[in-house]
Write an enzyme that holds these catalytic residues in place. Structure first.
Site, PDB file in Angstrom:
ATOM      1  N   ILE A  32      48.762  -9.063  73.862  1.00  0.00           N
ATOM      2  CA  ILE A  32      47.884  -8.263  73.679  1.00  0.00           C
ATOM      3  C   ILE A  32      47.477  -7.608  74.820  1.00  0.00           C
ATOM      4  O   ILE A  32      47.681  -8.227  75.991  1.00  0.00           O
ATOM      5  CB  ILE A  32      46.489  -8.865  73.101  1.00  0.00           C
ATOM      6  CG1 ILE A  32      45.042  -8.339  73.051  1.00  0.00           C
ATOM      7  CG2 ILE A  32      46.335 -10.335  73.999  1.00  0.00           C
ATOM      8  CD1 ILE A  32      43.992  -9.135  72.792  1.00  0.00           C
ATOM      9  N   SER A  33      47.317  -6.332  74.966  1.00  0.00           N
ATOM     10  CA  SER A  33      47.151  -5.698  76.475  1.00  0.00           C
ATOM     11  C   SER A  33      45.900  -5.994  77.227  1.00  0.00           C
ATOM     12  O   SER A  33      44.958  -6.830  76.701  1.00  0.00           O
ATOM     13  CB  SER A  33      47.035  -4.003  76.076  1.00  0.00           C
ATOM     14  OG  SER A  33      48.094  -3.369  75.454  1.00  0.00           O
TER      15      SER A  33
END
Ligand code: SAH
Length: 185
Positions: A32-33
């Site tokens: 996940i960024s």
């Protein structure tokens, strides 16, 4: 973003770091960024409460939840069934009734609900998939990391104007997992 409980979206061992500005593992070799990138990409879409948006790469569903907080409807496509199913259950449990998840190759978009006011791709494409450009409405904006290799990607804004003409603008350097597709762009 302050409304979205990021710790609910990551595995237990990542939870202590879930409010730090860093990417986290979400299982299945995916990440996940960092929140800064989630915010920057969301902002590039110029969100409005009436917007219908398509996301490619559901992952854990965090970016979809952020989109759902500021837009009307979110359709999101994930190729790994385990991730898609877990994200759908999680988003439902957290009350995001305006997010719709399906398992498929996102390079094909989700034509049944097109056209979209915004399209957000959260995996890096070697070339911009034509199907996604086709599903972008007039006045619509698509944000997509483009480039081969983890250190050669650029966040790209694809806009379709009111006359239907498409233009591209290159922005921030980013490092996303690859968009895996059998479809040629
Ligand atoms: N937006 C996600 C993070 C995405 S990580 C979140 O907020 O959690 C990138 C995701 O894209 C991974 O889950 C990966 O499986 C998915 N992906 C890669 N290629 C894809 C494709 N062709 N279609 C749909 N999803 C894809």
């Amino acid at each position: 973003m302050a409304h979205v409980p990021r710790h609910e979206f990551v595995p237990r061992w990542e939870q202590p770091y879930s409010y730090e500005n860093r990417p986290l593992s979400i299982g299945q070799g995916q990440t996940i960024s960092q929140p800064y990138i989630v915010a920057a990409m969301t902002q590039m879409l110029r969100p409005r409460p009436d917007m219908r948006v398509l996301e490619i790469g559901t992952g854990c569903g965090y970016q979809a939840a952020v989109l759902a907080e500021c837009m009307a409807d979110v359709w999101t496509v994930e190729r790994i069934p385990e991730l898609a199913e877990a994200a759908a259950a999680r988003l439902k449990r957290l009350g995001y009734a305006n997010v719709h998840v399906k398992t498929a190759d996102g390079a094909l978009g989700w034509p049944e609900h097109a056209p979209y006011d915004g399209i957000l791709v959260t995996a890096a494409a070697s070339e911009i998939p034509v199907a996604l450009v086709d599903q972008l409405d007039q006045g619509g904006r698509m944000v997509i990391p483009v480039g081969v290799g983890r250190y050669e990607q650029v966040l790209t804004l694809v806009s379709r104007n009111e006359d239907g003409e498409v233009s591209e603008e290159r922005g921030l350097p980013v490092a996303f997992v690859p968009l895996i597709t059998a479809k040629k762009p």
